[in-house]
Design a protein around this motif. Structure first.
Motif, PDB file in Angstrom:
ATOM      1  N   LEU A  84       0.848  -1.193   0.000  1.00  0.00           N
ATOM      2  CA  LEU A  84       0.000   0.000   0.000  1.00  0.00           C
ATOM      3  C   LEU A  84       0.881   1.240   0.000  1.00  0.00           C
ATOM      4  O   LEU A  84       1.944   1.273   0.625  1.00  0.00           O
ATOM      5  N   ILE A  85       0.443   2.274  -0.712  1.00  0.00           N
ATOM      6  CA  ILE A  85       1.092   3.583  -0.675  1.00  0.00           C
ATOM      7  C   ILE A  85       0.186   4.540   0.084  1.00  0.00           C
ATOM      8  O   ILE A  85      -1.004   4.662  -0.220  1.00  0.00           O
ATOM      9  N   LEU A  86       0.731   5.227   1.077  1.00  0.00           N
ATOM     10  CA  LEU A  86       0.021   6.295   1.764  1.00  0.00           C
ATOM     11  C   LEU A  86       0.505   7.615   1.191  1.00  0.00           C
ATOM     12  O   LEU A  86       1.705   7.917   1.227  1.00  0.00           O
ATOM     13  N   ALA A  87      -0.421   8.425   0.686  1.00  0.00           N
ATOM     14  CA  ALA A  87      -0.064   9.645  -0.016  1.00  0.00           C
ATOM     15  C   ALA A  87      -0.735  10.855   0.622  1.00  0.00           C
ATOM     16  O   ALA A  87      -1.903  10.793   1.018  1.00  0.00           O
ATOM     17  N   GLU A  88       0.003  11.955   0.698  1.00  0.00           N
ATOM     18  CA  GLU A  88      -0.562  13.196   1.233  1.00  0.00           C
ATOM     19  C   GLU A  88      -1.747  13.648   0.392  1.00  0.00           C
ATOM     20  O   GLU A  88      -2.770  14.084   0.916  1.00  0.00           O
ATOM     21  N   ASP A  89      -1.602  13.569  -0.916  1.00  0.00           N
ATOM     22  CA  ASP A  89      -2.685  13.870  -1.855  1.00  0.00           C
ATOM     23  C   ASP A  89      -2.610  12.821  -2.957  1.00  0.00           C
ATOM     24  O   ASP A  89      -1.653  12.810  -3.731  1.00  0.00           O
ATOM     25  N   THR A  90      -3.592  11.948  -3.022  1.00  0.00           N
ATOM     26  CA  THR A  90      -3.533  10.852  -3.990  1.00  0.00           C
ATOM     27  C   THR A  90      -3.513  11.358  -5.430  1.00  0.00           C
ATOM     28  O   THR A  90      -2.927  10.719  -6.307  1.00  0.00           O
ATOM     29  N   ARG A  91      -4.123  12.511  -5.679  1.00  0.00           N
ATOM     30  CA  ARG A  91      -4.115  13.054  -7.038  1.00  0.00           C
ATOM     31  C   ARG A  91      -2.712  13.479  -7.439  1.00  0.00           C
ATOM     32  O   ARG A  91      -2.262  13.206  -8.564  1.00  0.00           O
ATOM     33  N   THR A  92      -2.012  14.124  -6.530  1.00  0.00           N
ATOM     34  CA  THR A  92      -0.641  14.550  -6.822  1.00  0.00           C
ATOM     35  C   THR A  92       0.281  13.348  -6.989  1.00  0.00           C
ATOM     36  O   THR A  92       1.074  13.277  -7.940  1.00  0.00           O
ATOM     37  N   SER A  93       0.192  12.398  -6.072  1.00  0.00           N
ATOM     38  CA  SER A  93       1.072  11.227  -6.128  1.00  0.00           C
ATOM     39  C   SER A  93       0.745  10.327  -7.309  1.00  0.00           C
ATOM     40  O   SER A  93       1.624   9.600  -7.805  1.00  0.00           O
ATOM     41  N   SER A  94      -0.493  10.368  -7.791  1.00  0.00           N
ATOM     42  CA  SER A  94      -0.853   9.564  -8.962  1.00  0.00           C
ATOM     43  C   SER A  94      -0.098  10.001 -10.211  1.00  0.00           C
ATOM     44  O   SER A  94       0.142   9.192 -11.111  1.00  0.00           O
ATOM     45  N   VAL A  95       0.294  11.258 -10.267  1.00  0.00           N
ATOM     46  CA  VAL A  95       1.117  11.729 -11.389  1.00  0.00           C
ATOM     47  C   VAL A  95       2.431  10.963 -11.407  1.00  0.00           C
ATOM     48  O   VAL A  95       2.919  10.538 -12.462  1.00  0.00           O
ATOM     49  N   VAL A  96       3.025  10.784 -10.232  1.00  0.00           N
ATOM     50  CA  VAL A  96       4.288  10.058 -10.117  1.00  0.00           C
ATOM     51  C   VAL A  96       4.089   8.580 -10.424  1.00  0.00           C
ATOM     52  O   VAL A  96       4.842   7.984 -11.210  1.00  0.00           O
ATOM     53  N   THR A  97       3.080   7.954  -9.829  1.00  0.00           N
ATOM     54  CA  THR A  97       2.894   6.521 -10.035  1.00  0.00           C
ATOM     55  C   THR A  97       2.535   6.190 -11.481  1.00  0.00           C
ATOM     56  O   THR A  97       3.017   5.199 -12.031  1.00  0.00           O
ATOM     57  N   ARG A  98       1.726   7.022 -12.107  1.00  0.00           N
ATOM     58  CA  ARG A  98       1.402   6.785 -13.523  1.00  0.00           C
ATOM     59  C   ARG A  98       2.647   6.913 -14.384  1.00  0.00           C
ATOM     60  O   ARG A  98       2.861   6.115 -15.317  1.00  0.00           O
ATOM     61  N   HIS A  99       3.463   7.918 -14.093  1.00  0.00           N
ATOM     62  CA  HIS A  99       4.677   8.156 -14.897  1.00  0.00           C
ATOM     63  C   HIS A  99       5.604   6.946 -14.861  1.00  0.00           C
ATOM     64  O   HIS A  99       6.223   6.602 -15.878  1.00  0.00           O
ATOM     65  N   PHE A 100       5.689   6.285 -13.708  1.00  0.00           N
ATOM     66  CA  PHE A 100       6.620   5.166 -13.560  1.00  0.00           C
ATOM     67  C   PHE A 100       5.927   3.807 -13.639  1.00  0.00           C
ATOM     68  O   PHE A 100       6.544   2.779 -13.367  1.00  0.00           O
ATOM     69  N   GLY A 101       4.659   3.798 -14.019  1.00  0.00           N
ATOM     70  CA  GLY A 101       3.952   2.542 -14.198  1.00  0.00           C
ATOM     71  C   GLY A 101       3.759   1.767 -12.913  1.00  0.00           C
ATOM     72  O   GLY A 101       3.824   0.527 -12.907  1.00  0.00           O
ATOM     73  N   ILE A 102       3.486   2.458 -11.828  1.00  0.00           N
ATOM     74  CA  ILE A 102       3.298   1.829 -10.520  1.00  0.00           C
ATOM     75  C   ILE A 102       1.802   1.629 -10.279  1.00  0.00           C
ATOM     76  O   ILE A 102       1.028   2.591 -10.314  1.00  0.00           O
ATOM     77  N   ALA A 103       1.407   0.396 -10.011  1.00  0.00           N
ATOM     78  CA  ALA A 103      -0.017   0.075  -9.865  1.00  0.00           C
ATOM     79  C   ALA A 103      -0.412  -0.234  -8.425  1.00  0.00           C
ATOM     80  O   ALA A 103      -1.532  -0.706  -8.179  1.00  0.00           O
ATOM     81  N   THR A 104       0.443   0.028  -7.470  1.00  0.00           N
ATOM     82  CA  THR A 104       0.172  -0.273  -6.060  1.00  0.00           C
ATOM     83  C   THR A 104      -1.039   0.522  -5.564  1.00  0.00           C
ATOM     84  O   THR A 104      -1.154   1.716  -5.865  1.00  0.00           O
ATOM     85  N   PRO A 105      -1.943  -0.089  -4.808  1.00  0.00           N
ATOM     86  CA  PRO A 105      -3.080   0.666  -4.247  1.00  0.00           C
ATOM     87  C   PRO A 105      -2.610   1.845  -3.400  1.00  0.00           C
ATOM     88  O   PRO A 105      -1.539   1.788  -2.770  1.00  0.00           O
ATOM     89  N   MET A 106      -3.411   2.896  -3.377  1.00  0.00           N
ATOM     90  CA  MET A 106      -3.022   4.122  -2.693  1.00  0.00           C
ATOM     91  C   MET A 106      -4.173   4.622  -1.831  1.00  0.00           C
ATOM     92  O   MET A 106      -5.334   4.549  -2.233  1.00  0.00           O
ATOM     93  N   GLN A 107      -3.838   5.128  -0.641  1.00  0.00           N
ATOM     94  CA  GLN A 107      -4.824   5.758   0.237  1.00  0.00           C
ATOM     95  C   GLN A 107      -4.271   7.088   0.739  1.00  0.00           C
ATOM     96  O   GLN A 107      -3.058   7.292   0.787  1.00  0.00           O
ATOM     97  N   ALA A 108      -5.183   7.971   1.125  1.00  0.00           N
ATOM     98  CA  ALA A 108      -4.791   9.295   1.597  1.00  0.00           C
ATOM     99  C   ALA A 108      -4.307   9.229   3.043  1.00  0.00           C
ATOM    100  O   ALA A 108      -4.906   8.547   3.886  1.00  0.00           O
TER     101      ALA A 108
END
Length: 244
Positions: free
Chosen positions: A31-55
């Motif tokens: 699991l990835i814990l993100a301060e803002d899932t929308r912001t961190s999704s930019v990073v995960t999409r760029h690097f092809g990371i599919a791990t579930p994410m929560q705020a």
């Protein structure tokens, strides 16, 4: 067997600053814990990371810490990220890492980007001893913090928003003296990365009539620094500061 918490720095600007180990850690975590899932999704999409994410942010961290500790106790591997830079540095993270320590859960912090280190080194001010202040209190305690910083012999570092920059520089000039050497860096690692050096009085005057954009790092020399303050000038790194 308990899982493990990874504290993972992410780029403060250029996505090219993302370390391969950080990418692999995010990719293999439960699991990835993100301060803002929308912001961190930019990073995960760029690097092809599919791990579930929560705020996980300053508005929910008190309530959310205990459930995530339970997941770590159950064996999950959790990666903590903030919007930019290293979690815990003026961003959420301290409560979770403290709870892990109290519960005997392993924490590993990866080395990586943070805005204040390049701003400090780039300032040309002494960096052998320094103090990181982060954001100043907006009201209560602000005057006393400014007074204490004015007496500190070490270089000190402040984060500030562009909207409050001119006011903060004026307050620093009043507390520390107009002739105290300082620098203002903005947009670290981004296209318009710019550092402006000068005295606090010069910088306060400049930014009073030149509204900056982006995230700001102020670096101020300590009280006992005898080096003469440089005249105000600008260093450019592919920047078009005057054209924005």
């Amino acid at each position: 067997m308990s899982g493990k918490l990874f504290v993972v720095p992410t780029p403060v600007g250029n996505l090219g600053d993302m370390a391969p180990r950080a990418v692999e850690t995010l990719r293999t975590a439960s699991l990835i814990l993100a301060e803002d899932t929308r912001t961190s999704s930019v990073v995960t999409r760029h690097f092809g990371i599919a791990t579930p994410m929560q705020a996980y942010h300053k508005f929910n961290e008190h309530a959310a810490t205990a459930p995530f500790i339970e997941r770590l106790k159950a064996g999950d591997t959790i990666a903590l990220v903030s919007d930019a830079g290293t979690p815990g540095i003026s961003d959420p993270g301290f409560l979770l890492t403290r709870a892990c320590r109290e519960e005997g859960i392993e924490v590993e912090t990866l080395p990586g980007p943070t805005a204040f280190v390049p701003a400090l080194v780039n300032s040309g001010l002494p960096c052998d001893r320094f103090t990181f202040e982060g954001f100043l209190p907006p009201k209560k305690g602000r005057a006393s913090r400014l007074a204490a910083l004015a007496e500190d012999p070490r270089t000190f570092i402040i984060y500030e928003s562009p909207l409050r920059l001119a006011k903060t520089l004026a307050e620093l000039a009043s507390a520390c003296g107009d002739d105290r050497p300082a620098s203002v860096s903005r947009e670290i690692s981004k296209l318009h990365n710019t550092t402006r050096n000068g005295t606090l009085g010069e910088l306060a005057g400049y930014f009073a009539v030149n509204n900056p954009k982006g995230e700001i790092v102020i670096v101020v020399s300590g009280k006992d620094d005898k080096a003469a303050g440089p005249r105000i000038h600008k260093n450019k790194y592919r920047a078009r500061d005057e054209e924005e």
